[in-house]
Write a protein that holds these residues in place. Structure first.
Motif, PDB file in Angstrom:
ATOM      1  N   CYS A   1      -2.471   4.551  14.524  1.00  0.00           N
ATOM      2  CA  CYS A   1      -3.676   5.283  14.108  1.00  0.00           C
ATOM      3  C   CYS A   1      -4.024   6.335  15.159  1.00  0.00           C
ATOM      4  O   CYS A   1      -4.232   5.975  16.326  1.00  0.00           O
TER       5      CYS A   1
ATOM      6  N   CYS B   1       1.572  -3.109  18.339  1.00  0.00           N
ATOM      7  CA  CYS B   1       1.108  -2.536  17.068  1.00  0.00           C
ATOM      8  C   CYS B   1       1.955  -1.314  16.792  1.00  0.00           C
ATOM      9  O   CYS B   1       2.124  -0.461  17.660  1.00  0.00           O
TER      10      CYS B   1
ATOM     11  N   CYS C   1      -6.649   5.796  18.308  1.00  0.00           N
ATOM     12  CA  CYS C   1      -6.805   4.370  18.617  1.00  0.00           C
ATOM     13  C   CYS C   1      -7.347   4.193  20.033  1.00  0.00           C
ATOM     14  O   CYS C   1      -6.867   4.828  20.963  1.00  0.00           O
TER      15      CYS C   1
HETATM   16  S1  SF4 Z   1      -6.492   1.026  15.675  1.00  0.00           S
HETATM   17 FE1  SF4 Z   1      -4.805   0.937  17.185  1.00  0.00          FE
HETATM   18  S2  SF4 Z   1      -4.318  -1.223  17.451  1.00  0.00           S
HETATM   19 FE2  SF4 Z   1      -5.543  -1.026  15.557  1.00  0.00          FE
HETATM   20  S3  SF4 Z   1      -4.042  -0.797  13.882  1.00  0.00           S
HETATM   21 FE3  SF4 Z   1      -4.554   1.263  14.547  1.00  0.00          FE
HETATM   22  S4  SF4 Z   1      -3.021   1.827  16.119  1.00  0.00           S
HETATM   23 FE4  SF4 Z   1      -2.966  -0.430  15.838  1.00  0.00          FE
END
Ligand code: SF4
Length: 212
Positions: free
Chosen positions: A44, A40, A47
């Motif tokens: 975020c 990914c 996360c």
């Molecule tokens: S929460 Fe984590 S795994 Fe999900 S999109 Fe955001 S960074 Fe990627």
């Protein structure tokens, strides 16, 4: 950013798999197999699955093998859930897997993505599917994969809007019922978290609020 396709030695499409759990009750209605994809790049803050971000570290598995892992469970589960990592950054492989699930079984499909609904609608398939008549197979707005999903949960995780309810990790995420298979009441009935003991004796915390 979308990962490039990766092919096995015999020309089969591969998926970078972070983990597979054959039986879960906290990742959607009923008993479900869960697939976590590896990789990914959305980043975020906060996360709770950072180990899924790297493009390395997962298990490269053919779609045929992953589909077989699902098929042997079809009498024990009502569906599959796909999470990540970011499943839509491996869209060709996920599309092929979900196409098989939807055309060869009666299992339902739930998919979690960090992309927003607006971003997804603009996604274009690299190779549009063709029908037998040679016409482009189109299924409405957005990429083909949407045709094989019953419930889609979209949007980045926003730590400042943490929610941990109704399959949403934060309040900005939106739930899209793409078929009439499930209702909001079904989603609200899902436990927030669970602890799974794997056949190897490992403990896995799972769900929208994995005791984090
Ligand atoms: S929460 Fe984590 S795994 Fe999900 S999109 Fe955001 S960074 Fe990627």
């Amino acid at each position: 950013m979308q990962m490039s396709r990766r092919w096995g030695s015999e020309g089969v499409m591969l998926l970078n798999l972070h983990a597979f759990v054959p039986l879960s009750v906290a990742n959607g209605p009923g008993k479900r197999a869960v697939i976590w994809t590896q990789f990914c790049s959305l980043g975020c803050p906060g996360c709770f699955n950072p180990e899924t971000h790297s493009a390395t570290g997962g298990e490269w598995i053919s779609i045929a093998e992953l589909f077989q892992r699902i098929v042997v469970l079809k009498d024990q589960i009502e569906g599959i859930t796909v999470s990540g990592g970011e499943p839509l950054q491996q869209r060709p492989a996920i599309t092929e897997l979900l196409r098989r699930v939807k055309t060869e079984t009666f299992l339902s499909v739930i998919l979690f993505t960090g992309f927003t609904w607006e971003e997804i609608k603009k996604m274009k398939d690299q190779k549009p599917e063709k029908t037998g008549s040679g016409e482009q197979k189109r299924i409405g707005e957005g990429p083909e994969v949407l045709s094989y999903i019953d419930v889609l949960i979209t949007g980045r995780y926003e730590a400042s809007q943490r929610l941990a309810r109704d399959l949403r990790g934060s309040a900005n995420k939106t739930i899209h019922f793409l078929t009439n298979r499930y209702t909001m009441a079904d989603i609200q009935s899902v436990p927030h978290a669970e602890i799974i003991i794997t056949p190897e004796g490992n403990m896995v915390m799972s769900g929208i609020d994995p005791l984090f």
